[in-house]
Design a protein around this motif. Structure first.
Motif, mmCIF file in Angstrom:
data_model
loop_
_atom_site.group_PDB
_atom_site.id
_atom_site.type_symbol
_atom_site.label_atom_id
_atom_site.label_comp_id
_atom_site.label_asym_id
_atom_site.label_seq_id
_atom_site.Cartn_x
_atom_site.Cartn_y
_atom_site.Cartn_z
ATOM 1 N N PHE A 1 1.933 6.904 8.279
ATOM 2 C CA PHE A 1 1.568 8.156 7.612
ATOM 3 C C PHE A 1 0.695 9.033 8.507
ATOM 4 N N GLY A 2 0.615 8.715 9.796
ATOM 5 C CA GLY A 2 -0.199 9.487 10.728
ATOM 6 C C GLY A 2 -1.684 9.263 10.536
ATOM 7 N N LYS A 3 -2.043 8.118 9.997
ATOM 8 C CA LYS A 3 -3.439 7.799 9.718
ATOM 9 C C LYS A 3 -3.804 6.477 10.383
ATOM 10 N N GLY B 43 0.801 -1.212 0.000
ATOM 11 C CA GLY B 43 0.000 0.000 0.000
ATOM 12 C C GLY B 43 0.834 1.262 0.000
ATOM 13 N N ASN B 44 0.127 2.375 0.222
ATOM 14 C CA ASN B 44 0.754 3.685 0.281
ATOM 15 C C ASN B 44 0.011 4.503 1.330
ATOM 16 N N GLU B 45 0.127 5.840 1.285
ATOM 17 C CA GLU B 45 -0.515 6.673 2.302
ATOM 18 C C GLU B 45 -2.028 6.767 2.131
ATOM 19 N N VAL B 46 -2.552 6.309 0.999
ATOM 20 C CA VAL B 46 -3.993 6.376 0.724
ATOM 21 C C VAL B 46 -4.710 5.101 1.154
ATOM 22 N N GLY B 47 -4.079 3.957 0.947
ATOM 23 C CA GLY B 47 -4.728 2.691 1.268
ATOM 24 C C GLY B 47 -3.743 1.546 1.319
ATOM 25 N N VAL B 48 -4.253 0.403 1.746
ATOM 26 C CA VAL B 48 -3.397 -0.768 1.921
ATOM 27 C C VAL B 48 -4.225 -2.027 1.693
ATOM 28 N N THR B 49 -3.574 -3.046 1.141
ATOM 29 C CA THR B 49 -4.174 -4.368 0.988
ATOM 30 C C THR B 49 -3.323 -5.357 1.756
ATOM 31 N N VAL B 50 -3.984 -6.196 2.533
ATOM 32 C CA VAL B 50 -3.297 -7.239 3.282
ATOM 33 C C VAL B 50 -3.787 -8.572 2.744
ATOM 34 N N ASN B 51 -2.879 -9.400 2.250
ATOM 35 C CA ASN B 51 -3.300 -10.718 1.779
ATOM 36 C C ASN B 51 -2.502 -11.809 2.478
ATOM 37 N N ASN B 52 -2.901 -13.037 2.203
ATOM 38 C CA ASN B 52 -2.321 -14.214 2.847
ATOM 39 C C ASN B 52 -2.699 -14.252 4.328
ATOM 40 N N VAL B 53 -3.933 -13.846 4.630
ATOM 41 C CA VAL B 53 -4.501 -13.925 5.977
ATOM 42 C C VAL B 53 -5.874 -14.589 5.874
ATOM 43 N N TRP B 54 -6.388 -15.081 7.001
ATOM 44 C CA TRP B 54 -7.649 -15.822 6.996
ATOM 45 C C TRP B 54 -8.875 -14.929 7.029
ATOM 46 N N ASN B 55 -8.792 -13.763 7.681
ATOM 47 C CA ASN B 55 -9.983 -12.931 7.812
ATOM 48 C C ASN B 55 -9.589 -11.474 8.068
ATOM 49 N N ARG B 56 -10.603 -10.601 8.039
ATOM 50 C CA ARG B 56 -10.362 -9.167 8.219
ATOM 51 C C ARG B 56 -9.782 -8.880 9.603
ATOM 52 N N ASN B 57 -10.206 -9.629 10.621
ATOM 53 C CA ASN B 57 -9.691 -9.405 11.980
ATOM 54 C C ASN B 57 -8.190 -9.654 12.065
ATOM 55 N N GLU B 58 -7.697 -10.583 11.294
ATOM 56 C CA GLU B 58 -6.255 -10.845 11.264
ATOM 57 C C GLU B 58 -5.531 -9.778 10.437
ATOM 58 N N ALA B 59 -6.206 -9.256 9.428
ATOM 59 C CA ALA B 59 -5.594 -8.270 8.539
ATOM 60 C C ALA B 59 -5.544 -6.873 9.157
ATOM 61 N N PHE B 60 -6.549 -6.521 9.972
ATOM 62 C CA PHE B 60 -6.669 -5.147 10.459
ATOM 63 C C PHE B 60 -5.429 -4.625 11.188
ATOM 64 N N PRO B 61 -4.864 -5.349 12.157
ATOM 65 C CA PRO B 61 -3.692 -4.793 12.852
ATOM 66 C C PRO B 61 -2.521 -4.510 11.919
ATOM 67 N N LYS B 62 -2.359 -5.329 10.904
ATOM 68 C CA LYS B 62 -1.263 -5.121 9.949
ATOM 69 C C LYS B 62 -1.539 -3.889 9.086
#
Length: 77
Positions: free
Chosen positions: A53-55, A26-45
């Motif tokens: 980026f202070g966001k 990703g960049n300062e606008v957005g991010v994609t997290v893959n190779n995880v089982w669910n959104r709850n696992e992806a969110f902290p990353k």
């Protein structure tokens, strides 16, 4: 007994197929997290990425089977 041993060895071998870790792109606008089982696992990353980026991460549309998208937005005051 022999089948128990063979089954145990097969299950041990499957452990090697487990996730090797999340991929964060990703960049300062957005991010994609893959190779995880669910959104709850992806969110902290995703949140860790956005904080560079202070966001903070906010869930976005466009989830795949094992990929989750987030927007990087300014935190509420």
């Amino acid at each position: 007994m022999r089948y128990v041993i063979v089954a145990s060895l097969m299950l041990t071998g499957l452990g090697g197929c487990a996730s090797t870790g999340a991929n964060v792109t990703g960049n300062e606008v957005g991010v994609t997290v893959n190779n995880v089982w669910n959104r709850n696992e992806a969110f902290p990353k995703a949140d860790e990425h956005c904080r560079k980026f202070g966001k903070v991460a906010k869930p976005a549309a466009g989830d795949g089977e094992y990929a989750f998208s987030f927007e990087c937005v300014k935190p509420d005051a």
